[in-house]
Design a protein around this motif. Structure first.
Motif, PDB file in Angstrom:
ATOM      1  N   GLY A  81      46.102  49.567  34.662  1.00  0.00           N
ATOM      2  CA  GLY A  81      45.395  48.990  33.526  1.00  0.00           C
ATOM      3  C   GLY A  81      45.866  47.582  33.201  1.00  0.00           C
ATOM      4  O   GLY A  81      45.064  46.709  32.842  1.00  0.00           O
ATOM      5  N   THR A  82      47.164  47.330  33.331  1.00  0.00           N
ATOM      6  CA  THR A  82      47.711  45.998  33.059  1.00  0.00           C
ATOM      7  C   THR A  82      47.222  44.982  34.078  1.00  0.00           C
ATOM      8  O   THR A  82      46.899  43.843  33.729  1.00  0.00           O
ATOM      9  N   LEU A  83      47.145  45.387  35.339  1.00  0.00           N
ATOM     10  CA  LEU A  83      46.615  44.491  36.367  1.00  0.00           C
ATOM     11  C   LEU A  83      45.161  44.113  36.060  1.00  0.00           C
ATOM     12  O   LEU A  83      44.753  42.963  36.238  1.00  0.00           O
ATOM     13  N   VAL A 122      42.226  57.949  38.802  1.00  0.00           N
ATOM     14  CA  VAL A 122      41.029  57.791  39.632  1.00  0.00           C
ATOM     15  C   VAL A 122      40.024  56.843  38.982  1.00  0.00           C
ATOM     16  O   VAL A 122      39.338  56.079  39.673  1.00  0.00           O
ATOM     17  N   LEU A 123      39.930  56.862  37.645  1.00  0.00           N
ATOM     18  CA  LEU A 123      38.994  55.986  36.936  1.00  0.00           C
ATOM     19  C   LEU A 123      39.244  54.513  37.242  1.00  0.00           C
ATOM     20  O   LEU A 123      38.317  53.692  37.193  1.00  0.00           O
ATOM     21  N   HIS A 124      40.486  54.146  37.576  1.00  0.00           N
ATOM     22  CA  HIS A 124      40.835  52.746  37.829  1.00  0.00           C
ATOM     23  C   HIS A 124      40.432  52.272  39.227  1.00  0.00           C
ATOM     24  O   HIS A 124      40.427  51.060  39.488  1.00  0.00           O
ATOM     25  N   TYR A 145      39.184  47.959  43.056  1.00  0.00           N
ATOM     26  CA  TYR A 145      38.531  47.526  44.296  1.00  0.00           C
ATOM     27  C   TYR A 145      37.628  46.324  44.046  1.00  0.00           C
ATOM     28  O   TYR A 145      37.645  45.341  44.799  1.00  0.00           O
ATOM     29  N   ARG A 146      36.853  46.379  42.953  1.00  0.00           N
ATOM     30  CA  ARG A 146      35.893  45.315  42.659  1.00  0.00           C
ATOM     31  C   ARG A 146      36.581  43.973  42.430  1.00  0.00           C
ATOM     32  O   ARG A 146      36.075  42.925  42.860  1.00  0.00           O
ATOM     33  N   TYR A 147      37.728  44.002  41.770  1.00  0.00           N
ATOM     34  CA  TYR A 147      38.407  42.742  41.448  1.00  0.00           C
ATOM     35  C   TYR A 147      39.476  42.356  42.466  1.00  0.00           C
ATOM     36  O   TYR A 147      40.317  41.498  42.202  1.00  0.00           O
ATOM     37  N   GLY A 148      39.481  43.011  43.622  1.00  0.00           N
ATOM     38  CA  GLY A 148      40.286  42.567  44.750  1.00  0.00           C
ATOM     39  C   GLY A 148      41.737  43.013  44.751  1.00  0.00           C
ATOM     40  O   GLY A 148      42.523  42.509  45.563  1.00  0.00           O
TER      41      GLY A 148
END
Length: 477
Positions: free
Chosen positions: A139-141, A194-196, A201-204
């Motif tokens: 979440g912090t990332l 899993v929600l993360h 993935y989308r933000y690399g």
């Protein structure tokens, strides 16, 4: 940006708390307030403490600045994550072998037969500690990319899994229900992780992890080239993390100590504190934590750029918003304390006597809502000036004051003395944070005649309206 971030955080917190109240309603109905509910609350207390401490800013406030300045972000992130995962994994394995000892520490007042029942539950729930760190780390990332919704909404999955576990086991005996609930906690932790995955993935970030993982052997083989900068990054992170851990978790640590003290009282006392504290935490999270989370980057950037006036203006806006909303919650909550507890919990195994005791505890908790909430805003001044150590010192003083008063009041007043001591600790924390800002800066924040007059007139009006509504409802009933 502040309004958008606040609305994202507060809406996610609201959804999570709605499911949390549904979970508590199921628990109150199925388990009631007695030895089995106390066993679960003891077992869940430590991992839930870390969930709140990590999730409400301690890790983010220290990791995010270090991650921003790190030269090799991937290696830095994997290194910090690896250190925490290794420590928590080792700690969880130790608890598996020594769970009776830990259970005795958590509930020193429990008799040996209850300790024996609680130990396996503590062993199961403790694994959530590892899962909640991974959730907070991911979440912090994402917050680095200004993605707040995952952190705001993921806790709802924990509550959903716990509700499903309760409903699936409701026809079994109460000890089996507690076991099912404990495994529901672990399922909820996995679901949160899993929600993360998709936003990571989308933000690399998966690509970042992939390249960093294969770069690690080369990085450490040539450590002499990177040693000074890398050690500086890690040292900076941990130098901020440990004080932030204490500084941002006063309310949670107080609740943890309260549970330990309440274990010496009659069965049900821990449950009364838990149910009341759950409702108390709703406005604190919905308004104070959501506001401080959104406000922190703005205040920190303004102070870094020597724009102190901008920082004080933002803090003033947040101060009066919180003062008005939290005071509304305090007045309304105290007047309607019996009705709130009855509506949420009084059914099944949770009787009218449990309602009255929980309601009185809730009212005393509410006395500390405003000081705890405002302290969330004032402490940002210290964090933005990299004074995490001073914030930790103030939290420790507040913690000690609350604990000492609890020990004094527990004999004559029981759980009511414990709840009042929590509010007193919040007032001490508020006073210390206000003093740390300096008289001039603090008065810059509160100097707003318009909002002071609105608050002065609005609160008595609210009290009259709410009390009139209460009388009207009682007349119909």
């Amino acid at each position: 940006m502040l309004k958008k971030a606040f609305l994202t955080n507060s809406s996610g917190i609201l959804l999570s708390r709605i499911f949390g109240f549904l979970r508590d309603m199921c628990m109150a109905s199925i388990l009631g307030a007695g030895v089995f509910s106390d066993i679960f609350f003891i077992a869940f207390k430590l991992p839930n403490l870390f969930r709140r401490v990590f999730g409400e800013g301690a890790f983010t406030q220290s990791f995010l600045p270090s991650f921003i300045y790190a030269k090799n972000k991937g290696v830095f992130a994997l290194s910090v994550g690896g250190i925490f995962v290794s420590v928590l994994l080792g700690l969880s394995l130790l608890v598996c072998f020594f769970s009776p000892f830990l259970t005795k520490l958590l509930a020193f007042g429990f008799p040996p037969d209850v300790i024996a029942l609680a130990s396996p539950i503590v062993r199961i729930c403790f694994w959530y500690l590892l899962l909640v760190f991974i959730v907070t780390f991911f979440g912090t990332l994402l917050q680095y990319k200004n993605v707040f919704w995952v952190s705001a909404y993921n806790t709802a999955l924990l509550n959903v899994c716990m509700i499903l576990a309760l409903l699936s086991a409701k026809d079994q005996d109460k000890l089996e229900i507690v076991y099912a609930l404990s495994y529901g906690v672990l399922c909820g932790g996995v679901a949160q992780i899993v929600l993360h995955f998709y936003p990571l993935y989308r933000y690399g970030f998966f690509k970042l992890f992939y390249h960093a993982f294969f770069a690690l052997p080369s990085f450490y083989a040539n450590m002499h080239k990177h040693a000074q900068r890398f050690k500086k990054d890690l040292k900076s992170f941990f130098a901020q993390f440990f004080p932030a851990l204490l500084g941002s978790s006063t309310a949670q640590l107080i609740a943890f100590i309260e549970t330990f003290i309440a274990s010496f009282l009659s069965f049900g006392s821990i449950s009364y504190l838990y149910y009341a504290n759950r409702i108390f935490q709703l406005p604190l999270a919905l308004f104070a934590i959501a506001t401080s989370t959104a406000l922190f980057p703005m205040v920190a950037k303004a102070i870094k750029n020597s724009q102190q006036d901008v920082a004080l203006k933002k803090m003033s806006e947040a101060f009066w918003f919180l003062s008005l909303t939290l005071c509304f919650c305090v007045v309304g909550g105290i007047i309607l304390k019996d009705e709130i507890i009855s509506l949420l919990y009084q059914r099944g195994s949770f009787g009218i006597e449990d309602t009255l005791k929980t309601a009185n505890v809730f009212a005393l908790y509410l006395l500390g809502l405003l000081p705890f909430g405002i302290s969330k805003i004032l402490s940002l001044w210290l964090y933005s000036h990299k004074l995490q150590g001073k914030s930790a010192k103030y939290s420790l003083i507040s913690l000690l004051c609350g604990t000492l008063l609890s020990l004094i009041l527990i004999a004559p007043y029981g759980v009511l003395g414990i709840a009042f001591s929590s509010s007193f600790a919040g007032s001490v924390l508020f006073f210390l944070n206000a003093k740390a800002m300096g008289r001039k800066n603090f008065f810059c924040i509160i100097a707003n005649k318009k909002w002071a007059l609105i608050t002065l007139f609005a609160l008595p009006l609210e009290a009259l309206l709410v009390y009139g509504f209460k009388i009207l409802i009682q007349g119909y009933l």
